[in-house]
Design a protein around this motif. Structure first.
Motif, PDB file in Angstrom:
ATOM      1  N   ARG A 118      54.512  -8.570  40.073  1.00 43.08           N
ATOM      2  CA  ARG A 118      54.195  -9.340  41.276  1.00 43.08           C
ATOM      3  C   ARG A 118      52.700  -9.566  41.543  1.00 43.08           C
ATOM      4  O   ARG A 118      52.276 -10.717  41.757  1.00 43.08           O
ATOM      5  N   VAL A 122      50.938 -13.193  42.037  1.00 45.67           N
ATOM      6  CA  VAL A 122      50.217 -13.527  43.263  1.00 45.67           C
ATOM      7  C   VAL A 122      48.803 -14.000  42.927  1.00 45.67           C
ATOM      8  O   VAL A 122      48.353 -15.058  43.368  1.00 45.67           O
ATOM      9  N   LEU A 126      46.857 -17.737  43.314  1.00 47.57           N
ATOM     10  CA  LEU A 126      45.619 -17.871  44.091  1.00 47.57           C
ATOM     11  C   LEU A 126      44.465 -18.289  43.173  1.00 47.57           C
ATOM     12  O   LEU A 126      43.300 -18.141  43.517  1.00 47.57           O
ATOM     13  N   ARG A 127      44.833 -18.744  42.007  1.00 50.64           N
ATOM     14  CA  ARG A 127      43.893 -19.302  41.032  1.00 50.64           C
ATOM     15  C   ARG A 127      42.909 -18.295  40.433  1.00 50.64           C
ATOM     16  O   ARG A 127      41.767 -18.660  40.124  1.00 50.64           O
TER      17      ARG A 127
ATOM     18  N   ALA B  32      55.860 -23.647  40.017  1.00 49.81           N
ATOM     19  CA  ALA B  32      54.550 -22.984  40.089  1.00 49.81           C
ATOM     20  C   ALA B  32      54.007 -22.674  38.699  1.00 49.81           C
ATOM     21  O   ALA B  32      52.809 -22.492  38.528  1.00 49.81           O
ATOM     22  N   ARG B  61      47.010 -26.251  41.624  1.00 47.16           N
ATOM     23  CA  ARG B  61      46.693 -26.044  43.034  1.00 47.16           C
ATOM     24  C   ARG B  61      48.005 -25.868  43.793  1.00 47.16           C
ATOM     25  O   ARG B  61      48.484 -26.757  44.492  1.00 47.16           O
ATOM     26  N   VAL B  62      48.548 -24.676  43.620  1.00 49.50           N
ATOM     27  CA  VAL B  62      49.838 -24.389  44.234  1.00 49.50           C
ATOM     28  C   VAL B  62      49.683 -23.210  45.196  1.00 49.50           C
ATOM     29  O   VAL B  62      48.929 -22.275  44.939  1.00 49.50           O
ATOM     30  N   GLY B  63      50.328 -23.311  46.340  1.00 47.10           N
ATOM     31  CA  GLY B  63      50.377 -22.173  47.247  1.00 47.10           C
ATOM     32  C   GLY B  63      51.772 -21.582  47.157  1.00 47.10           C
ATOM     33  O   GLY B  63      52.753 -22.324  47.066  1.00 47.10           O
ATOM     34  N   TYR B  64      51.876 -20.265  47.134  1.00 42.37           N
ATOM     35  CA  TYR B  64      53.202 -19.658  46.961  1.00 42.37           C
ATOM     36  C   TYR B  64      53.362 -18.529  47.970  1.00 42.37           C
ATOM     37  O   TYR B  64      52.539 -17.616  48.030  1.00 42.37           O
ATOM     38  N   PHE B  66      55.847 -15.603  48.722  1.00 41.99           N
ATOM     39  CA  PHE B  66      56.982 -14.916  48.111  1.00 41.99           C
ATOM     40  C   PHE B  66      57.923 -14.352  49.173  1.00 41.99           C
ATOM     41  O   PHE B  66      57.548 -14.198  50.336  1.00 41.99           O
ATOM     42  N   SER B  70      53.647  -9.917  49.591  1.00 44.92           N
ATOM     43  CA  SER B  70      53.030  -9.733  48.286  1.00 44.92           C
ATOM     44  C   SER B  70      51.532  -9.646  48.467  1.00 44.92           C
ATOM     45  O   SER B  70      50.783 -10.123  47.654  1.00 44.92           O
ATOM     46  N   ARG B 127      47.036 -16.957  53.634  1.00 39.66           N
ATOM     47  CA  ARG B 127      46.357 -16.824  52.351  1.00 39.66           C
ATOM     48  C   ARG B 127      46.701 -17.995  51.432  1.00 39.66           C
ATOM     49  O   ARG B 127      45.829 -18.541  50.745  1.00 39.66           O
ATOM     50  N   ALA B 128      47.985 -18.390  51.436  1.00 37.15           N
ATOM     51  CA  ALA B 128      48.375 -19.533  50.608  1.00 37.15           C
ATOM     52  C   ALA B 128      47.666 -20.800  51.090  1.00 37.15           C
ATOM     53  O   ALA B 128      47.217 -21.612  50.281  1.00 37.15           O
ATOM     54  N   SER B 131      43.966 -21.228  50.155  1.00 37.18           N
ATOM     55  CA  SER B 131      43.724 -21.474  48.736  1.00 37.18           C
ATOM     56  C   SER B 131      43.723 -22.977  48.451  1.00 37.18           C
ATOM     57  O   SER B 131      43.630 -23.382  47.297  1.00 37.18           O
ATOM     58  N   PRO B 133      46.022 -25.576  48.581  1.00 37.23           N
ATOM     59  CA  PRO B 133      46.985 -26.075  47.603  1.00 37.23           C
ATOM     60  C   PRO B 133      47.306 -27.565  47.816  1.00 37.23           C
ATOM     61  O   PRO B 133      47.025 -28.109  48.877  1.00 37.23           O
TER      62      PRO B 133
END
Lengths: 224, 227
Positions: A118, A122, A126-127, B32, B61-64, B66, B70, B127-128, B131, B133
């Motif tokens: 995980r 994550v 976040l690149r 993703a 450029r993806v925000g995830y 979970f 996480s 946080r996502a 970033s 996205p």
């Protein structure tokens, strides 16, 4: 007494240098073992664990041969004017690194394995590149494993006897460590000093193990 | 088995709805790039995957968000947000506005181990978003929360979606969340999309004419593994 002081100095320097070197060496090995599904993994695991089961004299014997003047490995060092590493501090460090390798690799590997997938997923979303993730996520999250490895290696190196005797030759001030000094004291029937030194090592070993347990308890609770 | 192809406007909330085991999470992971499946993924003009290329996750450029929190446990709440900002390619984000909207102001200096479930998911959402996205993927983000925490976060997501214009793919099997949030629904069953909104019909339903639809999020993904 100056002999004793120099033995303590050699022991502590040896343990400190070995610990630093092993943290650097064991990190990529532990990382690879924790992430790889390669068939080689079991072979590498077994090789890394060998020093635990081998008699120190066997390990010392092979190291003596490998670092001796007739060894092909030493040919590589000839251009630098080095014929042998036996009976030198550098040789002791190499021997101690091999001898304590499993005590560094295992906790680091376990710590990496316990992270699971995980945090890496994550970080990637976040690149953070894989290298970035290794230094900013994997290593800080596995810090308990590194601390455990450092304590174990330090203590184990202090407790070394067979390997250092074989490849170091117990030269006072250079390769003579505390554990060998105790043996010589007993040989010379100097029981009072042997008592003092052995007692000191006993207290040291106990303190190391106790601090390991305390670290485990404190950080274990924090992670839950 | 997963064999899903869809194309939706890259705006608003698209719910991916279906029973557990229907392949929702696998689909999201594949979009993703966390899971590598056969097929193609295209977000607006950006091709993330097709026959020739597979863009690695950290270059999408993806925000995830979970399902379970996480958050990176070795960082504080602010540390987690900073981790994302530092790597968002220099995009400017309305940090203060977001922190206020998601009620994180008093949490910033906290260690993430001391947050409640709802707080954690709010931090994960923030946080996502920081970033920067192009699309936000949310995998049952509220499923482990109690009703109260859910009721607090659902309107936040609705507002953020409206204000930022960020397209969201929202995986859920909760009717309440889907009803409150979704502009359109993709229904997934046994790895197949069984009900996809008709684009023209759906566009008018969203109050958008086809000209207003800026871009499409498309994906067609296949896998032999069980989702």
């Amino acid at each position: 007494m100056t002999d004793l002081a120099s033995a303590i100095r050699v022991t502590i320097s040896l343990a400190a240098v070995t610990t630093l070197c092993l943290l650097v060496i064991a990190t990529p090995i532990g990382w690879w073992l924790s992430r790889s599904r390669n068939l080689f993994k079991d072979i590498v695991t077994a090789v890394v664990a060998l020093p635990i089961v081998l008699p120190p004299t066997v390990l010392g014997f092979y190291l003596l041969v490998a670092m001796g003047p007739k060894s092909p490995l030493m040919d590589l060092l000839h251009p630098f004017g080095i014929r042998t590493l036996n009976f030198s501090f550098a040789g002791l460090v190499i021997g101690s690194i091999v001898y304590s390798l499993p005590f560094a690799v295992q906790p680091i590997r376990n710590a990496f394995e316990s992270l699971g997938q995980r945090p890496f997923d994550v970080a990637a979303t976040l690149r953070a590149s894989p290298l970035d993730t290794f230094f900013t996520v994997a290593i800080p999250m596995a810090r308990k494993g590194f601390l455990t490895a450092a304590l174990l290696v330090f203590a184990h190196t202090v407790g070394e006897f067979g390997v250092v005797l074989m490849i170091g030759g117990a030269i006072p001030g250079k390769t003579e460590v505390v554990s060998i000094r105790i043996w010589q004291m007993v040989e010379q029937l100097d029981w009072p000093n042997a008592h003092r030194l052995a007692g000191g090592l006993l207290v040291f070993a106990f303190a190391m193990l106790l601090s390991l347990l305390l670290i485990d308890r404190r950080w274990g609770a924090k992670h839950a | 088995m997963l064999d899903a192809a869809f194309s939706v406007p890259a705006q608003g909330v698209t719910a991916i709805w279906g029973p557990s085991g229907s392949g929702k999470t696998t689909l999201l992971c594949a979009i993703a790039g966390l899971t590598r499946l056969e097929g193609h993924v295209k977000i607006g003009a950006d091709v993330w995957q097709d026959g020739q290329r597979f863009v690695p996750v950290h270059k999408r450029r993806v925000g995830y968000v979970f399902q379970e929190a996480s958050l990176l446990p070795h960082l504080s709440v602010r540390g987690n947000l900073d981790f994302a900002i530092k790597r968002n390619g220099g995009h400017r984000v309305d940090f203060d506005g977001l922190v206020e909207r998601l009620k994180l102001t008093t949490l910033l200096s906290r260690s993430v181990g001391k947050l409640s479930g709802g707080e954690r998911q709010r931090v994960a959402l923030a946080r996502a978003l920081v970033s920067a996205p192009e699309i936000l993927l949310m995998d049952e983000p509220l499923s482990s929360l109690d009703g109260e925490a859910k009721a607090e976060i659902v309107p936040m997501i609705a507002t953020l979606s409206r204000e930022t214009g960020l397209p969201i793919l929202y995986v859920s099997h909760d009717a309440y969340e889907v009803e409150r949030l979704a502009d359109r629904i993709l229904r997934l069953s046994k790895g197949r999309i069984i009900d996809m909104p008709d684009m023209a019909f759906n566009a008018s339903l969203d109050g958008l004419t086809e000209g207003q639809i800026r871009a499409l999020a498309e994906a067609a993904l296949k896998a032999g593994i069980k989702g």
